[in-house]
Motif scaffolding. Structure first.
Motif, PDB file in Angstrom:
ATOM      1  N   ARG A  99       0.853  -1.150  -0.060  1.00  0.00           N
ATOM      2  CA  ARG A  99       0.042  -0.123  -0.081  1.00  0.00           C
ATOM      3  C   ARG A  99       0.938   1.423  -0.079  1.00  0.00           C
ATOM      4  O   ARG A  99       0.404   2.290  -0.439  1.00  0.00           O
ATOM      5  CB  ARG A  99      -0.900   0.124   1.331  1.00  0.00           C
ATOM      6  CG  ARG A  99      -2.114  -1.091   1.140  1.00  0.00           C
ATOM      7  CD  ARG A  99      -2.988  -0.724  -0.116  1.00  0.00           C
ATOM      8  NE  ARG A  99      -3.804   0.548   0.076  1.00  0.00           N
ATOM      9  CZ  ARG A  99      -4.775   1.013   0.804  1.00  0.00           C
ATOM     10  NH1 ARG A  99      -5.196   0.129   1.608  1.00  0.00           N
ATOM     11  NH2 ARG A  99      -5.012   2.128   0.852  1.00  0.00           N
ATOM     12  N   SER A 100       2.119   1.072   0.480  1.00  0.00           N
ATOM     13  CA  SER A 100       3.028   2.264   0.588  1.00  0.00           C
ATOM     14  C   SER A 100       3.670   2.474  -0.920  1.00  0.00           C
ATOM     15  O   SER A 100       4.189   3.768  -0.847  1.00  0.00           O
ATOM     16  CB  SER A 100       4.258   1.996   1.532  1.00  0.00           C
ATOM     17  OG  SER A 100       3.705   2.005   2.932  1.00  0.00           O
ATOM     18  N   GLY A 101       3.465   1.685  -1.828  1.00  0.00           N
ATOM     19  CA  GLY A 101       3.834   2.102  -3.108  1.00  0.00           C
ATOM     20  C   GLY A 101       5.076   1.052  -3.460  1.00  0.00           C
ATOM     21  O   GLY A 101       5.448   1.284  -4.838  1.00  0.00           O
ATOM     22  N   ALA A 102       5.251   0.055  -2.657  1.00  0.00           N
ATOM     23  CA  ALA A 102       6.453  -0.899  -3.118  1.00  0.00           C
ATOM     24  C   ALA A 102       5.967  -1.666  -4.159  1.00  0.00           C
ATOM     25  O   ALA A 102       4.779  -1.890  -4.520  1.00  0.00           O
ATOM     26  CB  ALA A 102       6.781  -1.984  -2.030  1.00  0.00           C
ATOM     27  N   SER A 103       6.984  -1.969  -5.434  1.00  0.00           N
ATOM     28  CA  SER A 103       6.794  -2.699  -6.409  1.00  0.00           C
ATOM     29  C   SER A 103       6.702  -4.187  -6.373  1.00  0.00           C
ATOM     30  O   SER A 103       6.386  -4.878  -7.002  1.00  0.00           O
ATOM     31  CB  SER A 103       7.803  -2.376  -7.457  1.00  0.00           C
ATOM     32  OG  SER A 103       7.492  -0.942  -8.226  1.00  0.00           O
ATOM     33  N   GLY A 104       7.286  -4.724  -4.984  1.00  0.00           N
ATOM     34  CA  GLY A 104       7.068  -6.057  -4.766  1.00  0.00           C
ATOM     35  C   GLY A 104       8.044  -6.298  -3.687  1.00  0.00           C
ATOM     36  O   GLY A 104       8.643  -5.530  -2.928  1.00  0.00           O
ATOM     37  N   PHE A 105       7.990  -7.814  -3.491  1.00  0.00           N
ATOM     38  CA  PHE A 105       8.930  -8.322  -2.257  1.00  0.00           C
ATOM     39  C   PHE A 105       9.892  -9.300  -2.616  1.00  0.00           C
ATOM     40  O   PHE A 105       9.635  -9.732  -3.885  1.00  0.00           O
ATOM     41  CB  PHE A 105       8.024  -9.256  -1.614  1.00  0.00           C
ATOM     42  CG  PHE A 105       7.588  -8.271  -0.139  1.00  0.00           C
ATOM     43  CD1 PHE A 105       7.776  -8.598   1.123  1.00  0.00           C
ATOM     44  CD2 PHE A 105       6.634  -7.395  -0.383  1.00  0.00           C
ATOM     45  CE1 PHE A 105       7.388  -7.995   2.258  1.00  0.00           C
ATOM     46  CE2 PHE A 105       6.091  -6.587   0.672  1.00  0.00           C
ATOM     47  CZ  PHE A 105       6.300  -7.048   2.072  1.00  0.00           C
ATOM     48  N   ILE A 106      11.137  -9.147  -2.148  1.00  0.00           N
ATOM     49  CA  ILE A 106      12.025 -10.512  -2.688  1.00  0.00           C
ATOM     50  C   ILE A 106      12.540 -10.930  -1.334  1.00  0.00           C
ATOM     51  O   ILE A 106      13.059  -9.841  -0.385  1.00  0.00           O
ATOM     52  CB  ILE A 106      13.292  -9.928  -3.457  1.00  0.00           C
ATOM     53  CG1 ILE A 106      14.198 -11.017  -4.096  1.00  0.00           C
ATOM     54  CG2 ILE A 106      13.821  -8.769  -3.023  1.00  0.00           C
ATOM     55  CD1 ILE A 106      13.362 -11.865  -5.172  1.00  0.00           C
ATOM     56  N   LEU A 107      12.790 -12.061  -1.153  1.00  0.00           N
ATOM     57  CA  LEU A 107      13.543 -12.601  -0.074  1.00  0.00           C
ATOM     58  C   LEU A 107      14.926 -12.504  -0.162  1.00  0.00           C
ATOM     59  O   LEU A 107      15.764 -12.657  -0.761  1.00  0.00           O
ATOM     60  CB  LEU A 107      13.009 -14.154   0.176  1.00  0.00           C
ATOM     61  CG  LEU A 107      11.626 -14.596   0.294  1.00  0.00           C
ATOM     62  CD1 LEU A 107      11.603 -16.115   0.335  1.00  0.00           C
ATOM     63  CD2 LEU A 107      10.894 -13.970   1.510  1.00  0.00           C
ATOM     64  N   LYS A 108      15.504 -12.223   1.271  1.00  0.00           N
ATOM     65  CA  LYS A 108      16.832 -11.729   1.259  1.00  0.00           C
ATOM     66  C   LYS A 108      17.694 -13.056   0.967  1.00  0.00           C
ATOM     67  O   LYS A 108      18.911 -13.096   0.504  1.00  0.00           O
ATOM     68  CB  LYS A 108      17.108 -11.348   2.718  1.00  0.00           C
ATOM     69  CG  LYS A 108      16.986  -9.974   3.017  1.00  0.00           C
ATOM     70  CD  LYS A 108      17.148  -9.492   4.537  1.00  0.00           C
ATOM     71  CE  LYS A 108      16.522  -8.296   4.743  1.00  0.00           C
ATOM     72  NZ  LYS A 108      16.965  -7.871   6.099  1.00  0.00           N
TER      73      LYS A 108
END
Length: 222
Positions: A99-108
């Motif tokens: 919701r903050s505008g991030a384009s996605g997630f990636i695991l470290k």
């Protein structure tokens, strides 16, 4: 060949150095800086103008969610994309980050190839969600309110093919996977995706997913 400018933001020096070493092996990616907190991250985005920021969430001074909101709000001709770095795909801040505008997630701890692919996808404007993250979103938000009349009217404007693409997007399929599933060309799928963005009033794939969850449109069948 286009060079992708990356800013690494994490309060742990070992993680920053490890990511830096990973990206130094790619010919098309250059690390333009590192930051240990959100305040420095926002300042460096203004000065270095990276294409992609890899953003940790839990950091001192300013956390990654606040920093993401400030970065996305910056008035730039070419906005910087933010990809959230997380140790676990069950991160409690997942939805807030999107919701903050991030384009996605990636695991470290994702494989090197996946980290490189994530940066390239984000730089090209493709938001990314791993299948496990998408599954968690479905589990989390399938209990949301029933479909509103406004959402129903919006979906009525979609063609049958666009609805098929919509359902696959929400499940986390990439354009290539959608093309294979529907036996269509990549350019055709890209066209359908852009039409979806326009009709739903969203800017990227993550926004399509959020739209679906907030309006009770999550497809629960395989």
């Amino acid at each position: 060949m286009r060079t992708i400018r990356v800013l690494i933001v994490d309060d742990q020096p070992l993680i920053r150095s490890g990511l830096h070493a990973t990206f130094s092996k790619a010919d098309d990616i250059v690390v333009v800086g590192e930051a240990a907190n959100g305040v420095d991250a926002v300042r460096m985005v203004r000065s270095q103008q990276p294409d992609v920021v890899l953003m940790d969430i839990d950091m001192p001074r300013m956390n990654g969610l606040t920093a993401t909101r400030e970065i996305v709000a910056l008035d730039r001709r070419k906005p910087t994309k933010v990809v959230i770095l997380t140790i676990f795909d069950q991160d409690e801040h997942l939805f807030d980050a999107l919701r903050s505008g991030a384009s996605g997630f990636i695991l470290k701890h994702a494989p090197i190839e996946r980290l490189l692919e994530a940066v390239r996808e984000a730089a090209e404007g493709d938001a990314l969600l791993s299948p496990s993250v998408t599954r968690r979103l479905i589990d989390e938000f399938a209990r949301r309110p029933e479909l509103s009349s406004g959402s129903a009217q919006t979906l009525d404007r979609l063609t049958e093919r666009e609805r098929e693409v919509f359902r696959l997007l929400v499940r986390g399929y990439s354009n290539e996977e959608i093309a294979r599933t529907l036996v269509l060309g990549d350019s055709t799928i890209k066209s359908h995706v852009q039409h979806l963005y326009q009709k739903l009033g969203v800017r990227d794939r993550v926004q399509v997913v959020i739209y679906a969850y907030e309006n009770g449109l999550v497809p629960v069948s395989p």
